[in-house]
Design a protein around this motif. Structure first.
Motif: not given
Length: 132
Positions: A122-132
């Motif tokens: 039921a749960v989704a995992g998310k990771s966030f990245f910023s443009k270097a």
């Protein structure tokens, strides 16, 4: 390709919860979320090079869309056969067999969002990245 270049890890949401619900051992899930680093994408002909540098080491993969390849699932403690595709500008990696985890990478402005899903979880995992 919107993904070209280097992306630095910013934060994650529900990744540990997702991994545990998907069957990962709790200690492996906790270790996976402690990893920080960057991912870099480049294109060469019909192939894409994905280089991941983290506190756990460096991993380079060459990917051709539609061609199966083996990928270690961080925090899951095993490898899966995966097929990559470009779906509406999103990079989608689908696992086969018992580990049907799908990893979707999408650029939203200056942020890349990596979403982990699995049927029956039921749960989704998310990771966030910023443009270097």
């Amino acid at each position: 390709m919107a993904f070209a270049g280097k992306w630095n890890f910013d934060r994650s949401e529900n990744v540990e919860e997702f991994l545990i619900a998907a069957g990962a051992p709790p200690d492996a899930a906790k270790q996976a979320i402690s990893l920080t680093g960057s991912v870099e994408y480049s294109k060469s002909g019909d192939s894409y090079l994905v280089k991941t540098v983290s506190s756990g080491g460096t991993l380079e993969r060459t990917i051709q869309f539609g061609q199966p390849f083996e990928m270690e699932i961080p925090g899951y403690g095993k490898k899966a056969t995966v097929v990559g595709s470009n779906e509406g500008g999103k990079l989608v990696f689908r696992g086969s067999g018992a580990d049907k985890i799908t990893e979707t990478r999408e650029v939203q402005g200056s942020t890349m969002v990596v979403t982990l899903t699995k049927p029956g979880v039921a749960v989704a995992g998310k990771s966030f990245f910023s443009k270097a």
